[in-house]
Design an enzyme around this catalytic site. Structure first.
Site, PDB file in Angstrom:
ATOM      1  NE  ARG A 101       3.060 -33.910  23.646  1.00  0.00           N
ATOM      2  CZ  ARG A 101       1.776 -33.745  23.358  1.00  0.00           C
ATOM      3  NH1 ARG A 101       1.081 -32.803  23.988  1.00  0.00           N
ATOM      4  NH2 ARG A 101       1.176 -34.503  22.471  1.00  0.00           N
ATOM      5  CG  HIS A 144       4.650 -31.454  19.517  1.00  0.00           C
ATOM      6  ND1 HIS A 144       3.380 -31.957  19.307  1.00  0.00           N
ATOM      7  CD2 HIS A 144       5.311 -32.407  20.214  1.00  0.00           C
ATOM      8  CE1 HIS A 144       3.289 -33.156  19.856  1.00  0.00           C
ATOM      9  NE2 HIS A 144       4.452 -33.444  20.420  1.00  0.00           N
ATOM     10  CG  ASN A 167       0.379 -30.332  17.729  1.00  0.00           C
ATOM     11  OD1 ASN A 167       1.151 -31.080  18.324  1.00  0.00           O
ATOM     12  ND2 ASN A 167       0.741 -29.624  16.665  1.00  0.00           N
TER      13      ASN A 167
END
Length: 332
Positions: free
Chosen positions: A62, A66, A94
């Site tokens: 992830r 991101h 986040n």
């Protein structure tokens, strides 16, 4: 300073320009001479981290995702806030969510000991994501390396470009298109939800709102009803916002093709999982889902291809950027 790179990135999107701007300068075995043990150091420390906490596999994957969706794969997501620059870590998608920073810090420390100012944080993220997938049973692929690290982060970009867990299919397709990724990439990379967890706050809407796109998959055996009841027991209509549920309830710790089997039955955890089926009006996405659900080898091959493609979004190479000594800060 937020941000000349983001402005150029947005201009490229407006004119439908490709975001693979530095890919020709990335190569396999980039560190073969510069730092021969680089990939071994990354893999060993990812393996150690996963032995301590298997959830780090999804976390590292992830982190890479991101990072790449905000200005490109440049390790901007790793930068801490400093005066005049707000960290991407504090952006809505986040904050109190991304993890694995300490794993990257450890790897970077060891690489600096072995080969000072040689291996970029951006390349560490790419290698760590690849190794995390393989160590949980997924495919392995050869990564292109040679990225440089960004000199800035983009708080606004993180809020703008990272897909939300309740996104519609139309929004998801457009979001991926902005990154130079197509519909097959969207379906394939969504398969990363075969590992990892999500907070109640991110899937409550999917189990309590009476929207058909959230509730696909009713059948005579009430398998979906049972699934929904399980989710409701984890996540009540109010409270327990930070309670977790696995993205794949069947095989939560293994990287496999179960995710696609789940969403065909309406058993995707997030709203953005289920819309791949319920909002697919022409059936193109459903065909991909069926193919992956019935052929894990096909999914693995496609996942490796899409990860390489994503890993090359808007990379910095040559004289662009720098190789940070500490992934949390630009060099003094």
């Amino acid at each position: 300073m937020e941000s000349m790179r983001l402005t150029l990135f947005l201009i490229g999107i407006f004119f439908n320009a490709t975001t693979l701007s530095g890919v020709e300068l990335l190569v396999h075995d980039y560190y073969k001479e510069k730092c021969p043990l680089a990939e071994d150091i990354v893999r060993h420390n990812v393996e150690v981290a996963l032995l301590k906490d298997p959830r780090f596999a999804a976390s590292l994957l992830r982190l890479h995702f991101h990072d790449c969706f905000v200005m490109g794969c440049d390790a901007s997501v790793l930068l801490d806030s400093v005066e005049g620059m707000t960290s991407e870590k504090l952006a809505g998608p986040n904050v109190n969510s991304l993890r694995g920073f300490e794993v990257i810090d450890k790897i970077k420390y060891l690489l600096e000991e072995e080969c000072p100012i040689t291996v970029s944080c951006a390349d560490i993220l790419v290698m760590a994501a690849r190794d995390a997938v393989q160590l949980r049973g997924g495919p392995r692929w050869e990564v292109l390396l040679g990225r440089k690290d960004s000199l800035e982060s983009s708080f606004s970009g993180a809020n703008l470009f990272i897909p939300a867990p309740n996104s519609s299919l139309e929004v998801l397709i457009e979001n991926f298109k902005q990154q130079g990724l197509d519909i097959q990439d969207l379906v394939t990379l969504s398969g990363s939800h075969t590992i990892g967890r999500a907070k109640c706050l991110n899937f409550r809407q999917r189990i309590y709102e009476a929207k058909e796109e959230y509730h696909h998959g009713y059948d005579h055996y009430k398998r979906y009803t049972n699934f929904r009841r399980i989710l409701q027991s984890i996540c009540p209509i109010e409270g327990r916002d930070n309670k977790f549920a696995p993205l794949d309830l069947q095989t939560p710790k293994r990287f496999d093709n179960q995710y696609f089997i789940n969403i065909l039955g309406g058993n995707g955890l997030l709203g953005s999982d289920n819309v791949l089926i319920t909002q697919d009006l022409d059936g193109q996405i459903t065909e991909h889902v069926w193919a992956y659900a019935s052929n894990e080898k096909l999914f693995f091959a496609s996942f490796a291809k899409s990860m390489i493609k994503m890993g090359n979004i808007n990379v910095l190479t040559g004289d662009e950027g720098e190789i940070r000594r500490n992934c949390r800060f630009v060099n003094a």
